[in-house]
Write an enzyme that holds these catalytic residues in place. Structure first.
Site, PDB file in Angstrom:
ATOM      1  N   TYR A  19     -22.646   3.504  -2.720  1.00 14.40           N
ATOM      2  CA  TYR A  19     -22.993   2.160  -3.182  1.00 14.40           C
ATOM      3  C   TYR A  19     -21.898   1.184  -2.745  1.00 14.40           C
ATOM      4  CZ  TYR A  19     -24.484  -1.483  -6.523  1.00 14.40           C
ATOM      5  OH  TYR A  19     -24.900  -2.661  -7.093  1.00 14.40           O
ATOM      6  N   GLY A  49     -16.837   6.597  -6.884  1.00 16.07           N
ATOM      7  CA  GLY A  49     -18.294   6.586  -6.827  1.00 16.07           C
ATOM      8  C   GLY A  49     -18.863   7.969  -7.061  1.00 16.07           C
ATOM      9  N   TRP A  50     -19.885   8.312  -6.264  1.00 16.12           N
ATOM     10  CA  TRP A  50     -20.532   9.620  -6.400  1.00 16.12           C
ATOM     11  C   TRP A  50     -19.924  10.660  -5.467  1.00 16.12           C
ATOM     12  CZ3 TRP A  50     -23.388   5.106  -7.093  1.00 16.12           C
ATOM     13  CH2 TRP A  50     -24.032   4.971  -8.330  1.00 16.12           C
ATOM     14  N   GLY A  51     -18.764  10.361  -4.863  1.00 15.99           N
ATOM     15  CA  GLY A  51     -17.959  11.395  -4.225  1.00 15.99           C
ATOM     16  C   GLY A  51     -18.154  11.634  -2.750  1.00 15.99           C
ATOM     17  N   THR A  86     -12.568   7.874 -11.472  1.00 12.87           N
ATOM     18  CA  THR A  86     -13.694   7.020 -11.838  1.00 12.87           C
ATOM     19  C   THR A  86     -13.708   6.790 -13.344  1.00 12.87           C
ATOM     20  OG1 THR A  86     -16.109   6.742 -11.747  1.00 12.87           O
ATOM     21  CG2 THR A  86     -15.292   8.978 -12.094  1.00 12.87           C
ATOM     22  N   CYS A  88     -27.093 -11.673  -2.640  1.00 17.81           N
ATOM     23  CA  CYS A  88     -25.845 -11.172  -2.058  1.00 17.81           C
ATOM     24  C   CYS A  88     -25.953 -11.070  -0.539  1.00 17.81           C
ATOM     25  CB  CYS A  88     -25.493  -9.814  -2.651  1.00 17.81           C
ATOM     26  SG  CYS A  88     -24.815  -9.897  -4.318  1.00 17.81           S
TER      27      CYS A  88
END
EC number: 2.1.1.79
Length: 393
Positions: free
Chosen positions: A134, A175-177, A195, A357
């Site tokens: 992300y 984050g998710w690694g 995290t 964005c």
């Protein structure tokens, strides 16, 4: 209530493309020369004070609640407003009067992060790629898939560090690694993630076991300011935007403290290209509580004051625009699911966030930068030229 003539004054200079506006009383106006490129339906009158003092929050909430509808390219409409130097939307100086003091204690930082990232992994799986990354991707080729581009980004970050095998790395805000796993599997590093998101922590721990990386990869559910260990390398992607203006000096000081002498860090994050308020009221209330986007000069001052030396700086603005556009395309395919699970206002809020964005990057008022930093004299352990960053990635 806001009179029509005031709408004419505000909207007449709001965009650099011709726009048609359909008002709540059935009347319509076209602002700008030529065929309208977008149509805005204003279904409910908006108080002047709200519109002029907090325009992005007021318009964002009106869009969320269905009081405003846009027919046409929403991203292009928002980008047009950002490009128009006379637009009331681009001047948020009045927001300073209403912005509450944002606390960034460890407790508040944890609450801010969890309010955004702990919506649930299932939500992000709907529109992120398989790596669950992300942050800004890196499109080496125009036809790269999102997954390829995210892997490109992680590899580009790690390659810039020019790491030696068996050394240690900490990823601040992991984050998710995805970076942790590539660091271990492709670069043979011992990687540690930090995290504050319970959802991310749980998934990384599970993935470590699935990949058989116990002993080489670990993750901690704690504030980055609590870490006392020293590392050869540090990475931090999309993190400093969350720490708050008052904590930016502390953030870079902590990066320096985490590094061994002559250790290297690659810091990647969103920065402003101009002076001005680094907080948007709509994003602060609904998306990134406590967020603050520093400008480049602000970051460089804090980097120097922390005793770190800048050895490379790379802008990736167009890459983040493309990333956001791809995320929105994915998100749009699952709108019915999002509405069913989270409701219509939430669905519209995230649709607006992703497109606005992308528009902001398109217009050039924000950028994303990669800062390569050294805790010591810059560059002695790096190749003489930047070619290694691209040849090896």
């Amino acid at each position: 209530m806001l009179e029509k003539k005031t709408y004419d004054k505000l909207l007449g200079h709001a965009f650099d493309i011709p726009v048609k506006v359909d008002y709540w009383d059935g009347t319509s106006e076209v602002y700008g020369e030529g065929t309208p490129q977008a149509e805005i339906e204003i279904r409910k009158a908006i108080p002047l004070k709200d519109l002029t003092s907090l325009p992005t929050l007021t318009l964002g909430e009106a869009y969320m609640n269905g009081d405003i509808e846009v027919n046409g390219d929403l991203q292009e409409l928002v980008a047009s407003a950002y490009r128009s130097v006379n637009s009331f939307v681009t001047d948020n100086s009045e927001f300073l009067k209403y912005l509450p003091k944002i606390s960034h204690s460890e407790k508040n930082s944890k609450e801010d992060v969890q309010s955004h990232y702990d919506i649930g992994n299932d939500f992000y799986r709907l529109w992120l790629d398989k790596t669950m990354t992300y942050s800004c991707a890196y499109f080496r080729h125009e036809d790269d898939t999102l997954e390829q581009a995210q892997e490109n980004k992680v590899r580009h970050v790690l390659t810039k560090l020019n790491p030696e095998p068996n050394k240690t790395l900490v990823d601040i805000g992991c984050g998710w690694g995805s970076l942790l796993f590539m660091a271990a599997e492709e670069f043979n590093l011992k990687a540690t993630g930090i995290t504050l998101s319970q959802e991310q922590y749980d998934q990384v721990k599970e993935e470590i076991k699935t990949r058989g990386l116990e002993g080489q990869v670990d993750v901690y559910l704690e504030d980055y300011r609590e870490v006392e260990e020293k590392f050869d390398y540090a990475t931090s992607i999309g993190m400093f935007e969350h720490v708050g203006k008052e904590n930016l000096p502390k953030y870079f000081e902590q990066v320096q403290k985490l590094l061994v002498p002559n250790g290297r860090a690659l810091i990647h994050g969103i920065t402003g290209q101009h002076e001005g308020v680094g907080t948007d009221p709509f994003l602060a209330k609904y998306i990134f509580s406590g967020g603050y986007i520093p400008n480049v000069a602000e970051n460089l001052t804090n980097i120097m004051n922390a005793g770190l030396q800048l050895t490379d700086l790379e802008p990736l603005r167009r890459h983040y625009q493309k990333t956001l556009e791809t995320w929105y395309q994915n998100y749009a395919q699952h709108l019915d699911t999002v509405v069913e699970r989270y409701g219509e206002p939430f669905s519209r809020m995230w649709a607006l966030y992703l497109q606005a964005c992308a528009a902001s990057f398109e217009a050039g008022n924000i950028d994303v930068m990669q800062y390569l930093l050294v805790n010591g004299t810059s560059g002695y352990d790096l190749p003489m030229t930047r070619s290694y960053m691209y040849e090896n990635s």
